[in-house]
Design a protein around this motif. Structure first.
Motif, PDB file in Angstrom:
ATOM      1  N   ASP A  98      -3.266  24.033  25.567  1.00  0.00           N
ATOM      2  CA  ASP A  98      -3.266  25.499  25.626  1.00  0.00           C
ATOM      3  C   ASP A  98      -4.711  25.990  25.769  1.00  0.00           C
ATOM      4  O   ASP A  98      -5.649  25.185  25.837  1.00  0.00           O
ATOM      5  CB  ASP A  98      -2.550  26.101  24.417  1.00  0.00           C
ATOM      6  N   SER A  99      -4.912  27.301  25.793  1.00  0.00           N
ATOM      7  CA  SER A  99      -6.241  27.863  26.061  1.00  0.00           C
ATOM      8  C   SER A  99      -7.268  27.525  24.975  1.00  0.00           C
ATOM      9  O   SER A  99      -8.465  27.580  25.234  1.00  0.00           O
ATOM     10  CB  SER A  99      -6.151  29.367  26.266  1.00  0.00           C
ATOM     11  N   SER A 100      -6.823  27.143  23.778  1.00  0.00           N
ATOM     12  CA  SER A 100      -7.766  26.725  22.737  1.00  0.00           C
ATOM     13  C   SER A 100      -8.344  25.344  23.047  1.00  0.00           C
ATOM     14  O   SER A 100      -9.363  24.954  22.487  1.00  0.00           O
ATOM     15  CB  SER A 100      -7.074  26.680  21.362  1.00  0.00           C
ATOM     16  N   LYS A 101      -7.680  24.617  23.922  1.00  0.00           N
ATOM     17  CA  LYS A 101      -8.049  23.258  24.326  1.00  0.00           C
ATOM     18  C   LYS A 101      -7.994  22.276  23.154  1.00  0.00           C
ATOM     19  O   LYS A 101      -8.592  21.216  23.180  1.00  0.00           O
ATOM     20  CB  LYS A 101      -9.418  23.231  25.004  1.00  0.00           C
ATOM     21  N   LYS A 102      -7.247  22.649  22.119  1.00  0.00           N
ATOM     22  CA  LYS A 102      -7.087  21.801  20.937  1.00  0.00           C
ATOM     23  C   LYS A 102      -5.632  21.386  20.735  1.00  0.00           C
ATOM     24  O   LYS A 102      -5.356  20.313  20.232  1.00  0.00           O
ATOM     25  CB  LYS A 102      -7.569  22.544  19.687  1.00  0.00           C
ATOM     26  N   SER A 103      -4.694  22.264  21.121  1.00  0.00           N
ATOM     27  CA  SER A 103      -3.259  21.998  20.958  1.00  0.00           C
ATOM     28  C   SER A 103      -2.637  21.767  22.320  1.00  0.00           C
ATOM     29  O   SER A 103      -2.982  22.434  23.300  1.00  0.00           O
ATOM     30  CB  SER A 103      -2.565  23.188  20.289  1.00  0.00           C
ATOM     31  N   THR A 104      -1.682  20.832  22.389  1.00  0.00           N
ATOM     32  CA  THR A 104      -1.027  20.556  23.662  1.00  0.00           C
ATOM     33  C   THR A 104      -0.111  21.708  24.050  1.00  0.00           C
ATOM     34  O   THR A 104       0.327  22.488  23.206  1.00  0.00           O
ATOM     35  CB  THR A 104      -0.225  19.242  23.609  1.00  0.00           C
ATOM     36  N   PHE A 105       0.170  21.813  25.342  1.00  0.00           N
ATOM     37  CA  PHE A 105       1.003  22.874  25.899  1.00  0.00           C
ATOM     38  C   PHE A 105       2.280  22.238  26.438  1.00  0.00           C
ATOM     39  O   PHE A 105       2.268  21.628  27.515  1.00  0.00           O
ATOM     40  CB  PHE A 105       0.249  23.579  27.028  1.00  0.00           C
ATOM     41  N   PRO A 106       3.383  22.355  25.706  1.00  0.00           N
ATOM     42  CA  PRO A 106       4.631  21.737  26.171  1.00  0.00           C
ATOM     43  C   PRO A 106       5.264  22.490  27.334  1.00  0.00           C
ATOM     44  O   PRO A 106       5.084  23.700  27.477  1.00  0.00           O
ATOM     45  CB  PRO A 106       5.530  21.797  24.932  1.00  0.00           C
ATOM     46  N   ASN A 107       5.987  21.749  28.159  1.00  0.00           N
ATOM     47  CA  ASN A 107       6.857  22.291  29.190  1.00  0.00           C
ATOM     48  C   ASN A 107       6.149  23.095  30.276  1.00  0.00           C
ATOM     49  O   ASN A 107       6.735  24.007  30.858  1.00  0.00           O
ATOM     50  CB  ASN A 107       7.992  23.092  28.557  1.00  0.00           C
ATOM     51  N   ALA A 108       4.903  22.758  30.560  1.00  0.00           N
ATOM     52  CA  ALA A 108       4.202  23.338  31.714  1.00  0.00           C
ATOM     53  C   ALA A 108       4.662  22.569  32.961  1.00  0.00           C
ATOM     54  O   ALA A 108       5.539  21.704  32.888  1.00  0.00           O
ATOM     55  CB  ALA A 108       2.689  23.207  31.525  1.00  0.00           C
ATOM     56  N   THR A 109       4.066  22.900  34.095  1.00  0.00           N
ATOM     57  CA  THR A 109       4.395  22.219  35.347  1.00  0.00           C
ATOM     58  C   THR A 109       3.108  21.869  36.075  1.00  0.00           C
ATOM     59  O   THR A 109       2.226  22.717  36.218  1.00  0.00           O
ATOM     60  CB  THR A 109       5.272  23.117  36.250  1.00  0.00           C
ATOM     61  N   VAL A 110       3.009  20.635  36.542  1.00  0.00           N
ATOM     62  CA  VAL A 110       1.863  20.177  37.328  1.00  0.00           C
ATOM     63  C   VAL A 110       2.330  20.018  38.770  1.00  0.00           C
ATOM     64  O   VAL A 110       3.375  19.417  39.027  1.00  0.00           O
ATOM     65  CB  VAL A 110       1.318  18.837  36.797  1.00  0.00           C
ATOM     66  N   LYS A 111       1.565  20.590  39.708  1.00  0.00           N
ATOM     67  CA  LYS A 111       1.893  20.475  41.130  1.00  0.00           C
ATOM     68  C   LYS A 111       0.706  19.884  41.874  1.00  0.00           C
ATOM     69  O   LYS A 111      -0.444  20.216  41.583  1.00  0.00           O
ATOM     70  CB  LYS A 111       2.261  21.839  41.712  1.00  0.00           C
ATOM     71  N   LEU A 112       1.003  19.034  42.833  1.00  0.00           N
ATOM     72  CA  LEU A 112      -0.026  18.374  43.635  1.00  0.00           C
ATOM     73  C   LEU A 112       0.117  18.801  45.089  1.00  0.00           C
ATOM     74  O   LEU A 112       1.186  18.636  45.682  1.00  0.00           O
ATOM     75  CB  LEU A 112       0.104  16.855  43.503  1.00  0.00           C
ATOM     76  N   PHE A 113      -0.950  19.363  45.650  1.00  0.00           N
ATOM     77  CA  PHE A 113      -0.956  19.927  46.998  1.00  0.00           C
ATOM     78  C   PHE A 113      -1.977  19.223  47.888  1.00  0.00           C
ATOM     79  O   PHE A 113      -2.949  18.646  47.394  1.00  0.00           O
ATOM     80  CB  PHE A 113      -1.338  21.412  46.949  1.00  0.00           C
ATOM     81  N   THR A 114      -1.799  19.369  49.190  1.00  0.00           N
ATOM     82  CA  THR A 114      -2.769  18.825  50.138  1.00  0.00           C
ATOM     83  C   THR A 114      -3.960  19.759  50.331  1.00  0.00           C
ATOM     84  O   THR A 114      -5.001  19.341  50.824  1.00  0.00           O
ATOM     85  CB  THR A 114      -2.121  18.544  51.505  1.00  0.00           C
ATOM     86  N   GLY A 115      -3.833  21.027  49.934  1.00  0.00           N
ATOM     87  CA  GLY A 115      -4.918  21.996  50.076  1.00  0.00           C
ATOM     88  C   GLY A 115      -5.306  22.602  48.740  1.00  0.00           C
ATOM     89  O   GLY A 115      -4.549  22.547  47.770  1.00  0.00           O
ATOM     90  N   PRO A 116      -6.483  23.223  48.680  1.00  0.00           N
ATOM     91  CA  PRO A 116      -6.948  23.831  47.429  1.00  0.00           C
ATOM     92  C   PRO A 116      -6.151  25.083  47.059  1.00  0.00           C
ATOM     93  O   PRO A 116      -5.559  25.734  47.919  1.00  0.00           O
ATOM     94  CB  PRO A 116      -8.409  24.172  47.723  1.00  0.00           C
ATOM     95  N   ASN A 117      -6.145  25.417  45.775  1.00  0.00           N
ATOM     96  CA  ASN A 117      -5.526  26.647  45.261  1.00  0.00           C
ATOM     97  C   ASN A 117      -4.058  26.800  45.635  1.00  0.00           C
ATOM     98  O   ASN A 117      -3.587  27.888  45.967  1.00  0.00           O
ATOM     99  CB  ASN A 117      -6.317  27.871  45.718  1.00  0.00           C
ATOM    100  N   GLY A 118      -3.331  25.707  45.606  1.00  0.00           N
ATOM    101  CA  GLY A 118      -1.894  25.763  45.875  1.00  0.00           C
ATOM    102  C   GLY A 118      -1.543  25.938  47.334  1.00  0.00           C
ATOM    103  O   GLY A 118      -0.459  26.412  47.659  1.00  0.00           O
ATOM    104  N   THR A 119      -2.444  25.523  48.243  1.00  0.00           N
ATOM    105  CA  THR A 119      -2.179  25.643  49.681  1.00  0.00           C
ATOM    106  C   THR A 119      -1.831  24.277  50.259  1.00  0.00           C
ATOM    107  O   THR A 119      -1.925  23.257  49.589  1.00  0.00           O
ATOM    108  CB  THR A 119      -3.394  26.217  50.428  1.00  0.00           C
ATOM    109  N   GLY A 120      -1.454  24.268  51.483  1.00  0.00           N
ATOM    110  CA  GLY A 120      -1.088  23.018  52.140  1.00  0.00           C
ATOM    111  C   GLY A 120       0.309  22.598  51.722  1.00  0.00           C
ATOM    112  O   GLY A 120       1.108  23.402  51.234  1.00  0.00           O
ATOM    113  N   ASP A 121       0.595  21.344  51.902  1.00  0.00           N
ATOM    114  CA  ASP A 121       1.915  20.817  51.561  1.00  0.00           C
ATOM    115  C   ASP A 121       1.987  20.468  50.083  1.00  0.00           C
ATOM    116  O   ASP A 121       1.045  19.898  49.531  1.00  0.00           O
ATOM    117  CB  ASP A 121       2.211  19.552  52.374  1.00  0.00           C
ATOM    118  N   LEU A 122       3.112  20.794  49.471  1.00  0.00           N
ATOM    119  CA  LEU A 122       3.377  20.388  48.093  1.00  0.00           C
ATOM    120  C   LEU A 122       3.822  18.928  48.135  1.00  0.00           C
ATOM    121  O   LEU A 122       4.851  18.603  48.718  1.00  0.00           O
ATOM    122  CB  LEU A 122       4.465  21.268  47.469  1.00  0.00           C
ATOM    123  N   LYS A 123       3.020  18.033  47.546  1.00  0.00           N
ATOM    124  CA  LYS A 123       3.321  16.598  47.573  1.00  0.00           C
ATOM    125  C   LYS A 123       4.238  16.177  46.428  1.00  0.00           C
ATOM    126  O   LYS A 123       5.068  15.303  46.584  1.00  0.00           O
ATOM    127  CB  LYS A 123       2.026  15.777  47.491  1.00  0.00           C
TER     128      LYS A 123
END
Length: 155
Positions: free
Chosen positions: A71-96
């Motif tokens: 989470d934003s405190s960088k001390k506690s984990t953040f459950p149930n978020a989503t990680v996405k991997l793209f071919t371009g910066p800032n969520g651009t390009g193809d979603l891999k």
């Protein structure tokens, strides 16, 4: 005759048990492991998952991408978020690939992923999507995050 039948049955049971245990312990096979929302299967938050989850390692499954979201405190984990991997910066390009973060803040996958010249990551929380500015060529996220750089975080 009954004793012979019993001996045959015992030999068959031992053969099945031996076969199953060898199959499960085969270090040359990759077991499919993919994190999901609310799952409690992971452990060792903040550690480099690929120290164990690699070919020949002691962990189940050979991860291609893995890490921990805080989470934003960088001390506690953040459950149930989503990680996405793209071919371009800032969520651009193809979603891999899209990876769900589990209940402990960990994400991991054994799915094939070609990093090529680099992939860009985004992490979505409840109200914020954070983008990594530079591309990555390895999925060992916790080998840098939390060590040389800030932990991966969202809100």
């Amino acid at each position: 005759m009954k004793r012979r039948g019993l001996n045959i049955l015992i030999v068959m049971i031992i053969s099945v048990i031996s076969f199953q245990s060898c199959e499960q312990d085969d270090e040359n096979e990759n077991e499919t492991k993919i994190s999901t929302y609310n799952s409690t299967e992971s452990h060792m938050e903040g550690q480099n998952c690929m120290n164990c989850h690699e070919s020949g390692g002691s962990g189940e499954g050979w991860f291609t991408t893995a890490g921990t979201v805080y989470d934003s405190s960088k001390k506690s984990t953040f459950p149930n978020a989503t990680v996405k991997l793209f071919t371009g910066p800032n969520g651009t390009g193809d979603l891999k690939l899209t990876i769900q973060v589990d209940n402990y803040g960990n994400f991991y996958t054994t799915e094939n992923l070609d990093y090529g010249d680099g992939i860009y990551t985004s992490v979505e929380g409840n109200s914020v999507t954070k983008h990594m500015n530079s591309s990555i060529t390895s999925g060992q996220c916790n080998s840098c995050h939390g060590i040389n750089t800030d932990p991966i975080w969202t809100e």
